[in-house]
Design an enzyme around this catalytic site. Structure first.
Site, PDB file in Angstrom:
ATOM      1  N   CYS A 189      -1.656  -3.553  11.658  1.00  0.00           N
ATOM      2  CA  CYS A 189      -0.330  -4.020  11.221  1.00  0.00           C
ATOM      3  C   CYS A 189       0.781  -3.452  12.097  1.00  0.00           C
ATOM      4  CB  CYS A 189      -0.070  -3.677   9.755  1.00  0.00           C
ATOM      5  SG  CYS A 189       0.153  -1.908   9.469  1.00  0.00           S
ATOM      6  N   ASP A 213       2.168  -0.499  11.888  1.00  0.00           N
ATOM      7  CA  ASP A 213       3.071   0.435  11.227  1.00  0.00           C
ATOM      8  C   ASP A 213       2.779   1.873  11.656  1.00  0.00           C
ATOM      9  OD1 ASP A 213       4.266  -1.650  10.057  1.00  0.00           O
ATOM     10  OD2 ASP A 213       3.390  -1.381   8.077  1.00  0.00           O
ATOM     11  N   CYS A 265       6.173  -0.946   6.235  1.00  0.00           N
ATOM     12  CA  CYS A 265       6.512  -1.766   5.071  1.00  0.00           C
ATOM     13  C   CYS A 265       6.967  -0.878   3.904  1.00  0.00           C
ATOM     14  CB  CYS A 265       5.288  -2.567   4.661  1.00  0.00           C
ATOM     15  SG  CYS A 265       4.007  -1.533   3.963  1.00  0.00           S
ATOM     16  N   CYS A 271      -1.733   1.021   3.365  1.00  0.00           N
ATOM     17  CA  CYS A 271      -0.468   1.735   3.579  1.00  0.00           C
ATOM     18  C   CYS A 271      -0.569   3.158   3.019  1.00  0.00           C
ATOM     19  CB  CYS A 271       0.684   0.993   2.914  1.00  0.00           C
ATOM     20  SG  CYS A 271       0.626  -0.792   3.171  1.00  0.00           S
TER      21      CYS A 271
HETATM   22 FE1  FES Z   1       0.807  -1.685   7.349  1.00  0.00          FE
HETATM   23 FE2  FES Z   1       2.052  -1.361   5.051  1.00  0.00          FE
HETATM   24  S1  FES Z   1       1.642  -3.253   6.056  1.00  0.00           S
HETATM   25  S2  FES Z   1       1.442   0.165   6.448  1.00  0.00           S
END
Ligand code: FES
Length: 153
Positions: free
Chosen positions: A36, A38, A63, A107
């Site tokens: 993702c 992040d 997110c 996450c």
């Molecule tokens: Fe990847 Fe939340 S969508 S950490």
């Protein structure tokens, strides 16, 4: 339709605790989910004698669930010893948040990884201290998690 996030997730997202970066940290954990994209940075201050986390801050580029997970994990581990902090799993984070949607479980894993990485970094900076086997064990377990398995659907 049922709301996607619990009130607690939304509350931590709106008012994150311990956000920022410690200027002169004793340990830094930089982690990311390659799927993702992040990113999370955890910085800690540690009392060397008791090996207790005296301060902790997070910076998360991610997110809302990642921000809420970071916020909660800092509250959960502050004041704990490094080994106690290592026992805080992503499941504990999810419980504390009152649940996360299945597509957002990864996450919370990021928060668990961030703490473990910061603890490892602490020991890496202290050649006089021996890294406890639990730290390597935990990092191995976390490394074995396939990022695609914990990726957003
Ligand atoms: Fe990847 Fe939340 S969508 S950490």
């Amino acid at each position: 339709m049922a709301p996607m996030y619990t009130e607690k997730v939304l509350e931590h997202f709106r008012n994150p605790r311990n956000m920022g970066e410690i200027e002169d940290p004793d340990g830094v954990g930089d982690v990311g989910n390659p799927v993702c994209g992040d990113l999370m940075r955890i910085t800690i201050k540690v009392d060397d004698d008791t090996e207790t986390i005296t301060d902790i801050k997070f910076k998360t580029f991610g997110c809302g669930a990642a921000i809420a997970s970071s916020s909660v994990v800092t509250e959960l581990v502050k004041g704990k010893t490094l080994l106690e902090a290592l026992e805080v799993s992503n499941k504990t984070v999810i419980e504390e948040l009152g649940g996360l949607p299945p597509v957002k479980v990864h996450c919370s894993v990021l928060a668990e990884q961030g703490i473990a990485a910061a603890i490892k970094d602490y020991y890496g900076r202290r050649p006089d201290k021996q890294i406890p086997p639990q730290v390597e064990e935990k990092l191995r377990k976390l490394q074995d998690i396939d990022p695609h398995e914990i990726a957003p659907a």
